[in-house]
Design a protein around this motif. Structure first.
Motif, PDB file in Angstrom:
ATOM      1  N   GLN A 103       5.530   9.900  -6.836  1.00 15.48           N
ATOM      2  CA  GLN A 103       6.710  10.101  -7.666  1.00 15.48           C
ATOM      3  C   GLN A 103       6.302  10.321  -9.120  1.00 15.48           C
ATOM      4  N   ALA A 104       5.301   9.569  -9.591  1.00 16.14           N
ATOM      5  CA  ALA A 104       4.857   9.722 -10.981  1.00 16.14           C
ATOM      6  C   ALA A 104       4.287  11.114 -11.239  1.00 16.14           C
ATOM      7  N   GLU A 105       3.643  11.693 -10.225  1.00 16.24           N
ATOM      8  CA  GLU A 105       3.057  13.026 -10.390  1.00 16.24           C
ATOM      9  C   GLU A 105       4.036  14.135 -10.062  1.00 16.24           C
ATOM     10  N   GLY A 106       5.259  13.772  -9.671  1.00 14.55           N
ATOM     11  CA  GLY A 106       6.282  14.775  -9.445  1.00 14.55           C
ATOM     12  C   GLY A 106       6.325  15.352  -8.043  1.00 14.55           C
ATOM     13  N   PHE A 107       5.589  14.753  -7.111  1.00 13.50           N
ATOM     14  CA  PHE A 107       5.618  15.255  -5.740  1.00 13.50           C
ATOM     15  C   PHE A 107       6.837  14.737  -4.966  1.00 13.50           C
ATOM     16  N   LEU A 108       7.343  13.584  -5.321  1.00 13.89           N
ATOM     17  CA  LEU A 108       8.454  12.949  -4.603  1.00 13.89           C
ATOM     18  C   LEU A 108       9.627  12.728  -5.539  1.00 13.89           C
ATOM     19  N   LEU A 109      10.819  12.817  -4.958  1.00 13.75           N
ATOM     20  CA  LEU A 109      12.044  12.432  -5.632  1.00 13.75           C
ATOM     21  C   LEU A 109      12.674  11.308  -4.827  1.00 13.75           C
ATOM     22  N   SER A 110      13.072  10.246  -5.491  1.00 15.35           N
ATOM     23  CA  SER A 110      13.655   9.094  -4.796  1.00 15.35           C
ATOM     24  C   SER A 110      15.070   8.844  -5.297  1.00 15.35           C
ATOM     25  N   ASP A 111      15.946   8.517  -4.366  1.00 14.73           N
ATOM     26  CA  ASP A 111      17.309   8.126  -4.689  1.00 14.73           C
ATOM     27  C   ASP A 111      17.756   7.076  -3.682  1.00 14.73           C
ATOM     28  N   ARG A 112      19.060   6.791  -3.624  1.00 12.18           N
ATOM     29  CA  ARG A 112      19.548   5.762  -2.724  1.00 12.18           C
ATOM     30  C   ARG A 112      19.342   6.115  -1.264  1.00 12.18           C
ATOM     31  N   GLN A 113      19.252   7.395  -0.972  1.00 16.63           N
ATOM     32  CA  GLN A 113      19.085   7.840   0.416  1.00 16.63           C
ATOM     33  C   GLN A 113      17.621   7.841   0.865  1.00 16.63           C
ATOM     34  N   GLY A 114      16.701   7.561  -0.035  1.00 20.88           N
ATOM     35  CA  GLY A 114      15.286   7.530   0.310  1.00 20.88           C
ATOM     36  C   GLY A 114      14.459   8.462  -0.542  1.00 20.88           C
ATOM     37  N   SER A 115      13.312   8.882  -0.021  1.00 17.02           N
ATOM     38  CA  SER A 115      12.378   9.751  -0.754  1.00 17.02           C
ATOM     39  C   SER A 115      12.254  11.092  -0.054  1.00 17.02           C
ATOM     40  N   ARG A 116      12.215  12.164  -0.844  1.00 14.66           N
ATOM     41  CA  ARG A 116      12.085  13.512  -0.292  1.00 14.66           C
ATOM     42  C   ARG A 116      11.094  14.314  -1.139  1.00 14.66           C
ATOM     43  N   ILE A 117      10.558  15.385  -0.557  1.00 14.37           N
ATOM     44  CA  ILE A 117       9.571  16.229  -1.236  1.00 14.37           C
ATOM     45  C   ILE A 117      10.255  17.080  -2.300  1.00 14.37           C
ATOM     46  N   SER A 118       9.628  17.160  -3.487  1.00 12.43           N
ATOM     47  CA  SER A 118      10.173  17.963  -4.582  1.00 12.43           C
ATOM     48  C   SER A 118      10.015  19.448  -4.302  1.00 12.43           C
ATOM     49  N   ASN A 119      10.798  20.260  -5.002  1.00 13.04           N
ATOM     50  CA  ASN A 119      10.628  21.715  -4.963  1.00 13.04           C
ATOM     51  C   ASN A 119       9.472  22.092  -5.883  1.00 13.04           C
ATOM     52  N   THR A 165       0.838  -1.209   0.000  1.00 12.46           N
ATOM     53  CA  THR A 165       0.000   0.000   0.000  1.00 12.46           C
ATOM     54  C   THR A 165       0.862   1.244   0.000  1.00 12.46           C
ATOM     55  N   VAL A 166       1.870   1.275   0.865  1.00 12.27           N
ATOM     56  CA  VAL A 166       2.749   2.442   0.954  1.00 12.27           C
ATOM     57  C   VAL A 166       3.581   2.573  -0.312  1.00 12.27           C
ATOM     58  N   ILE A 167       4.086   1.463  -0.817  1.00 10.53           N
ATOM     59  CA  ILE A 167       4.886   1.521  -2.051  1.00 10.53           C
ATOM     60  C   ILE A 167       4.053   2.090  -3.204  1.00 10.53           C
ATOM     61  N   ALA A 168       2.784   1.678  -3.296  1.00  9.84           N
ATOM     62  CA  ALA A 168       1.914   2.188  -4.361  1.00  9.84           C
ATOM     63  C   ALA A 168       1.701   3.685  -4.232  1.00  9.84           C
ATOM     64  N   VAL A 169       1.544   4.157  -2.971  1.00  9.72           N
ATOM     65  CA  VAL A 169       1.372   5.602  -2.748  1.00  9.72           C
ATOM     66  C   VAL A 169       2.636   6.348  -3.152  1.00  9.72           C
ATOM     67  N   TRP A 170       3.790   5.832  -2.749  1.00  9.12           N
ATOM     68  CA  TRP A 170       5.064   6.481  -3.087  1.00  9.12           C
ATOM     69  C   TRP A 170       5.249   6.526  -4.614  1.00  9.12           C
ATOM     70  N   ALA A 171       4.876   5.435  -5.279  1.00 10.01           N
ATOM     71  CA  ALA A 171       5.021   5.382  -6.733  1.00 10.01           C
ATOM     72  C   ALA A 171       4.135   6.414  -7.419  1.00 10.01           C
ATOM     73  N   GLN A 172       2.895   6.582  -6.911  1.00 11.18           N
ATOM     74  CA  GLN A 172       1.993   7.560  -7.501  1.00 11.18           C
ATOM     75  C   GLN A 172       2.484   8.985  -7.270  1.00 11.18           C
TER      76      GLN A 172
END
Length: 482
Positions: free
Chosen positions: A70-86, A61-68
């Motif tokens: 990220q797809a809409e540009g709200f999140l950026l993900s890298d090796r250090q985790g996920s953070r809010i976009s500018n 459930t959480v992975i699906a939310v994170w994926a959505q």
């Protein structure tokens, strides 16, 4: 944001019995927090495994939310985790400096309609045919026949100018019934007459050009000209129709003229043959285009039908416009315009860009309706019905207000105009009639200038005899102050 605040925001309980799923709730919570600034740009979000444990939901459930997100540009993900976009933030609802004013085109104020109701079922409303008498069985049969033989072919875009079968059938009908001289190539199928008017303005005029309209006259024509930034000049209507004076041609020569010569709307007068020929001659000399709106002349009650002005001379400066809203039913949204031969080739590329060739099953069914004779039979029945209803309306008005009651029109169409005294306010009277279930038009609303005649445009097409009697009685009570 502190870890405590972030923890409180993310770990607020999710509703297990809510209308939204757990995934939808979590997505909306984080998305809204980002948009309103509660989750600032750069904020690190917890790992999906840890958040899933804390919320007591599956990690998927959480992975699906994170994926959505990220797809809409709200999140950026890298090796250090996920953070809010500018990103820019939406203003808070409680910010007092936000203005409630909305900037609109100045045309909006000009396009205000004097219509008080758009409920077509209300009695006495002009321009609405008898919906209860439409031959649904024959229409359904035509539609079924079309969809039975070529259903898939009609699901895509068609010819932008309209279905060839309909244009051929319409050219044949117009020649016989209205004296219109044209080939199928000159006909353009539109979504009602109003689109045809808008296209005429868009294709044949430039901002600032002068457009003549009848005074009083059809509001839809004025609306189309206003949208094209034309300069509208009202021209008075007398007992012989549109009555331009020589100085009008000299001082305010038009690019477009809109007229209803066969049955002027709303007064009902018929433009005389000398007036028509003079208008055609002057238009040719001034390189002016005439838009002839033949909106309801199929319903003529005395003598032979009056032929369209378009067929009086060739070559003609007339764009002939009509629709099936009054002969069949308004929701059909099919109209047409007949272009002069000299305009077909120059306008075809633009029409191909502006039109998409829709309503293909309805167009094909209408072609069958015309060719089978169902259309002509329906018109004949409606002429008899409308003649009876007009007679009932005249009798009710004469019995109530006297034999000399001032009425305009009646040789054609589906309405009569009741003239009122100058001290009457027809707009206010219409408002009060609407409260009682009757929706005539206010005659003053058809004027562009300051001099306005008071009156009521009383439609009888979709109004039964009992409704006519009751409506006239209610009108009498209102006029007497009861």
């Amino acid at each position: 944001m502190s870890d405590i605040k972030l923890h409180r925001l993310l770990l607020a309980p999710l509703e297990t019995n809510g209308e939204q799923t757990l995934q939808q709730q979590l997505f909306q919570r984080i998305r809204q927090a980002i948009l309103t600034g509660k989750l600032a740009a750069g904020t690190r979000l917890p790992a999906t495994r840890q958040l899933a444990q804390d919320l007591a939901v599956s990690r998927n459930t959480v992975i699906a939310v994170w994926a959505q997100l990220q797809a809409e540009g709200f999140l950026l993900s890298d090796r250090q985790g996920s953070r809010i976009s500018n990103m820019a933030q939406l203003p808070q609802e409680n910010q007092s400096h936000i203005s409630d004013e909305i900037t609109l085109s100045p045309r909006i104020a000009e396009l205000r309609s004097s219509h008080r109701s758009f409920i077509q079922e209300m009695a006495l409303r002009p321009g609405v045919p008898s919906l209860a008498h439409f031959p649904l069985a024959q229409w359904r049969r035509a539609l079924n026949r079309v969809m039975l033989h070529q259903p898939q072919q009609l699901l895509g875009y068609g010819d932008p100018l309209g279905e060839r079968t309909l244009r051929e059938a319409l050219a044949q009908h117009l020649a016989l019934a209205r004296g219109v001289r044209c080939t199928p190539e000159q006909i353009v199928i539109t979504e009602g007459a109003q689109q045809a008017l808008t296209l005429c303005v868009a294709l044949l005029s430039s901002p600032g050009d002068i457009g003549w309209v009848e005074e009083p006259g059809y509001r839809g024509a004025k609306a189309a000209m206003r949208l094209g930034d034309m300069r509208i000049e009202p021209v008075a209507v007398d007992a012989q129709g549109l009555a331009p004076q020589p100085q009008d041609w000299q001082q305010r020569a038009p690019r477009l003229i809109y007229t209803t010569p066969t049955h002027q709307y709303p007064t009902g007068v018929i433009m005389s043959a000398p007036r028509r020929l003079a208008l055609l001659a002057a238009a040719r000399q001034q390189q002016t285009w005439i838009i002839e709106d033949d909106y309801d002349s199929d319903f003529r009650y005395s003598g032979e039908p009056i032929a369209a002005m378009q067929g009086m001379t060739q070559p003609t400066p007339v764009i002939y416009v009509g629709s099936f809203s009054k002969t069949l039913f308004p929701a059909l949204r099919l109209g047409f315009m007949v272009l002069p031969p000299q305009l077909v080739a120059p306008l075809r590329p633009a029409l191909h860009e502006l039109l998409r060739g829709g309503n293909r099953p309805e167009q094909q069914a209408l072609a069958l309706f015309l060719l089978s004779g169902d259309f002509s039979r329906h018109l004949s029945k409606m002429r008899r019905l409308y003649r009876q209803r007009q007679t009932s309306l005249r009798q009710a008005l004469q019995q109530t207000f006297g034999a000399q009651v001032p009425l305009l029109g009646g040789e054609c169409g589906m309405h009569l105009v009741l003239s009122l005294a100058a001290d009457q306010n027809d707009m206010r009277l219409v408002d009060r009639l609407i409260q009682s279930g009757y929706a005539p038009g206010a005659l003053s609303g058809f004027y562009s200038g300051e001099q306005k005649q008071q009156g009521l445009v009383l439609g009888y097409g979709n109004t039964s005899t009992s409704q006519i009697t009751a409506g006239v009685a209610q009108l009498a009570r209102l006029l007497r102050g009861n």
